[in-house]
Design a protein around this motif. Sequence first.
Motif, PDB file in Angstrom:
ATOM      1  N   VAL A  35       6.315  29.319  -0.760  1.00 62.13           N
ATOM      2  CA  VAL A  35       5.874  29.357   0.641  1.00 62.13           C
ATOM      3  C   VAL A  35       5.345  30.745   0.966  1.00 62.13           C
ATOM      4  O   VAL A  35       4.282  30.889   1.579  1.00 62.13           O
ATOM      5  N   GLN A  36       6.059  31.776   0.504  1.00 64.35           N
ATOM      6  CA  GLN A  36       5.600  33.145   0.750  1.00 64.35           C
ATOM      7  C   GLN A  36       4.273  33.424   0.048  1.00 64.35           C
ATOM      8  O   GLN A  36       3.417  34.091   0.613  1.00 64.35           O
ATOM      9  N   ALA A  37       4.100  32.898  -1.143  1.00 61.52           N
ATOM     10  CA  ALA A  37       2.838  33.084  -1.860  1.00 61.52           C
ATOM     11  C   ALA A  37       1.681  32.430  -1.105  1.00 61.52           C
ATOM     12  O   ALA A  37       0.586  32.983  -1.022  1.00 61.52           O
ATOM     13  N   ALA A  38       1.944  31.269  -0.536  1.00 64.83           N
ATOM     14  CA  ALA A  38       0.906  30.575   0.236  1.00 64.83           C
ATOM     15  C   ALA A  38       0.579  31.317   1.526  1.00 64.83           C
ATOM     16  O   ALA A  38      -0.519  31.165   2.081  1.00 64.83           O
ATOM     17  N   LEU A  39       1.494  32.128   2.000  1.00 60.02           N
ATOM     18  CA  LEU A  39       1.260  32.885   3.236  1.00 60.02           C
ATOM     19  C   LEU A  39       0.306  34.060   3.051  1.00 60.02           C
ATOM     20  O   LEU A  39      -0.322  34.503   4.011  1.00 60.02           O
ATOM     21  N   ILE A  40       0.177  34.562   1.839  1.00 61.95           N
ATOM     22  CA  ILE A  40      -0.624  35.771   1.608  1.00 61.95           C
ATOM     23  C   ILE A  40      -2.049  35.629   2.134  1.00 61.95           C
ATOM     24  O   ILE A  40      -2.492  36.449   2.948  1.00 61.95           O
ATOM     25  N   PRO A  41      -2.817  34.604   1.726  1.00 65.61           N
ATOM     26  CA  PRO A  41      -4.174  34.501   2.268  1.00 65.61           C
ATOM     27  C   PRO A  41      -4.194  34.249   3.781  1.00 65.61           C
ATOM     28  O   PRO A  41      -5.088  34.716   4.486  1.00 65.61           O
ATOM     29  N   LEU A  42      -3.189  33.543   4.274  1.00 71.39           N
ATOM     30  CA  LEU A  42      -3.118  33.278   5.714  1.00 71.39           C
ATOM     31  C   LEU A  42      -2.838  34.567   6.484  1.00 71.39           C
ATOM     32  O   LEU A  42      -3.408  34.789   7.565  1.00 71.39           O
ATOM     33  N   MET A  43      -1.991  35.423   5.930  1.00 76.24           N
ATOM     34  CA  MET A  43      -1.702  36.715   6.577  1.00 76.24           C
ATOM     35  C   MET A  43      -2.943  37.596   6.566  1.00 76.24           C
ATOM     36  O   MET A  43      -3.219  38.313   7.533  1.00 76.24           O
ATOM     37  N   GLN A  44      -3.700  37.546   5.474  1.00 79.95           N
ATOM     38  CA  GLN A  44      -4.929  38.335   5.392  1.00 79.95           C
ATOM     39  C   GLN A  44      -5.930  37.872   6.445  1.00 79.95           C
ATOM     40  O   GLN A  44      -6.573  38.677   7.110  1.00 79.95           O
ATOM     41  N   THR A  45      -6.054  36.567   6.609  1.00 77.58           N
ATOM     42  CA  THR A  45      -6.940  36.014   7.634  1.00 77.58           C
ATOM     43  C   THR A  45      -6.464  36.405   9.020  1.00 77.58           C
ATOM     44  O   THR A  45      -7.263  36.818   9.871  1.00 77.58           O
ATOM     45  N   GLU A  46      -5.153  36.307   9.254  1.00 75.74           N
ATOM     46  CA  GLU A  46      -4.577  36.679  10.539  1.00 75.74           C
ATOM     47  C   GLU A  46      -4.852  38.151  10.847  1.00 75.74           C
ATOM     48  O   GLU A  46      -5.234  38.501  11.968  1.00 75.74           O
ATOM     49  N   SER A  47      -4.711  38.995   9.840  1.00 72.45           N
ATOM     50  CA  SER A  47      -4.964  40.426  10.017  1.00 72.45           C
ATOM     51  C   SER A  47      -6.437  40.687  10.334  1.00 72.45           C
ATOM     52  O   SER A  47      -6.760  41.468  11.233  1.00 72.45           O
ATOM     53  N   ALA A  48      -7.328  40.012   9.614  1.00 72.64           N
ATOM     54  CA  ALA A  48      -8.765  40.182   9.852  1.00 72.64           C
ATOM     55  C   ALA A  48      -9.136  39.708  11.255  1.00 72.64           C
ATOM     56  O   ALA A  48      -9.935  40.354  11.943  1.00 72.64           O
ATOM     57  N   GLN A  49      -8.554  38.603  11.668  1.00 71.61           N
ATOM     58  CA  GLN A  49      -8.843  38.100  13.015  1.00 71.61           C
ATOM     59  C   GLN A  49      -8.342  39.067  14.082  1.00 71.61           C
ATOM     60  O   GLN A  49      -8.990  39.264  15.107  1.00 71.61           O
ATOM     61  N   GLY A  50      -7.179  39.668  13.831  1.00 73.43           N
ATOM     62  CA  GLY A  50      -6.648  40.661  14.769  1.00 73.43           C
ATOM     63  C   GLY A  50      -7.555  41.863  14.882  1.00 73.43           C
ATOM     64  O   GLY A  50      -7.827  42.372  15.981  1.00 73.43           O
ATOM     65  N   LYS A  51      -8.084  42.330  13.752  1.00 71.23           N
ATOM     66  CA  LYS A  51      -9.002  43.473  13.748  1.00 71.23           C
ATOM     67  C   LYS A  51     -10.307  43.111  14.450  1.00 71.23           C
ATOM     68  O   LYS A  51     -10.880  43.922  15.182  1.00 71.23           O
ATOM     69  N   GLN A  52     -10.783  41.900  14.224  1.00 69.02           N
ATOM     70  CA  GLN A  52     -12.006  41.443  14.879  1.00 69.02           C
ATOM     71  C   GLN A  52     -11.803  41.400  16.390  1.00 69.02           C
ATOM     72  O   GLN A  52     -12.667  41.816  17.158  1.00 69.02           O
ATOM     73  N   LYS A  53     -10.665  40.927  16.826  1.00 64.82           N
ATOM     74  CA  LYS A  53     -10.367  40.845  18.251  1.00 64.82           C
ATOM     75  C   LYS A  53     -10.339  42.236  18.871  1.00 64.82           C
ATOM     76  O   LYS A  53     -10.892  42.449  19.958  1.00 64.82           O
ATOM     77  N   VAL A  54      -9.705  43.198  18.205  1.00 64.23           N
ATOM     78  CA  VAL A  54      -9.652  44.574  18.701  1.00 64.23           C
ATOM     79  C   VAL A  54     -11.065  45.146  18.784  1.00 64.23           C
ATOM     80  O   VAL A  54     -11.432  45.820  19.749  1.00 64.23           O
ATOM     81  N   GLY A  55     -11.878  44.850  17.769  1.00 63.32           N
ATOM     82  CA  GLY A  55     -13.266  45.323  17.765  1.00 63.32           C
ATOM     83  C   GLY A  55     -14.068  44.732  18.910  1.00 63.32           C
ATOM     84  O   GLY A  55     -14.855  45.438  19.555  1.00 63.32           O
ATOM     85  N   MET A  56     -13.863  43.466  19.190  1.00 67.82           N
ATOM     86  CA  MET A  56     -14.574  42.811  20.287  1.00 67.82           C
ATOM     87  C   MET A  56     -14.160  43.406  21.633  1.00 67.82           C
ATOM     88  O   MET A  56     -15.000  43.611  22.519  1.00 67.82           O
ATOM     89  N   ILE A  57     -12.889  43.692  21.787  1.00 63.87           N
ATOM     90  CA  ILE A  57     -12.403  44.296  23.035  1.00 63.87           C
ATOM     91  C   ILE A  57     -13.010  45.685  23.207  1.00 63.87           C
ATOM     92  O   ILE A  57     -13.480  46.045  24.299  1.00 63.87           O
ATOM     93  N   ALA A  58     -13.048  46.458  22.132  1.00 57.24           N
ATOM     94  CA  ALA A  58     -13.633  47.804  22.197  1.00 57.24           C
ATOM     95  C   ALA A  58     -15.112  47.727  22.544  1.00 57.24           C
ATOM     96  O   ALA A  58     -15.617  48.541  23.338  1.00 57.24           O
ATOM     97  N   LEU A  59     -15.810  46.758  21.971  1.00 56.06           N
ATOM     98  CA  LEU A  59     -17.234  46.583  22.257  1.00 56.06           C
ATOM     99  C   LEU A  59     -17.454  46.219  23.721  1.00 56.06           C
ATOM    100  O   LEU A  59     -18.349  46.757  24.371  1.00 56.06           O
ATOM    101  N   GLU A  60     -16.625  45.338  24.249  1.00 53.03           N
ATOM    102  CA  GLU A  60     -16.723  44.945  25.659  1.00 53.03           C
ATOM    103  C   GLU A  60     -16.441  46.133  26.569  1.00 53.03           C
ATOM    104  O   GLU A  60     -17.105  46.300  27.602  1.00 53.03           O
TER     105      GLU A  60
END
Length: 128
Positions: free
Chosen positions: A99-124
């Motif tokens: 289960v933890q191994a399956a979480l790795i790509p999901l955590m990476q996606t979650e992290s990327a989405q979080g960074k994208q959201k922060v970037g969008m807020i900064a741009l706004e």
Amino acid sequence: MIKIDSSVSLIEKGERALTRGAFTEARAHYAKAAHSQSDISYLRVIIAEIDSCIKLQTASQKIVEAHAAMRTGHYQAADELFRSAIHLNPEKAPSLSSVQAALIPLMQTESAQGKQKVGMIALEEKRC
């Protein structure tokens, strides 16, 4: 004599709490009895067993919380909860490793989405 009566009463309260599954309450009663009757060694054994039950119960609760976090897309939180559960109950490691191994790509996606959201807020904020 009063000291013994008090200890017996505490032990009986501890037994009733154990019957209800109230491990923390039971531990408190047994610990008070052990403090006043330090020569009764079996109380320390009972307390150690209760501590073990509390750890297992807490580990199971963390696993439930981890699955709930996964369902809501909080993969990093789920991973931390699984790690906590394994720390409390190392016997769970083999069953949770996949289960933890399956979480790795999901955590990476979650992290990327979080960074994208922060970037969008900064741009706004820059636009305003």
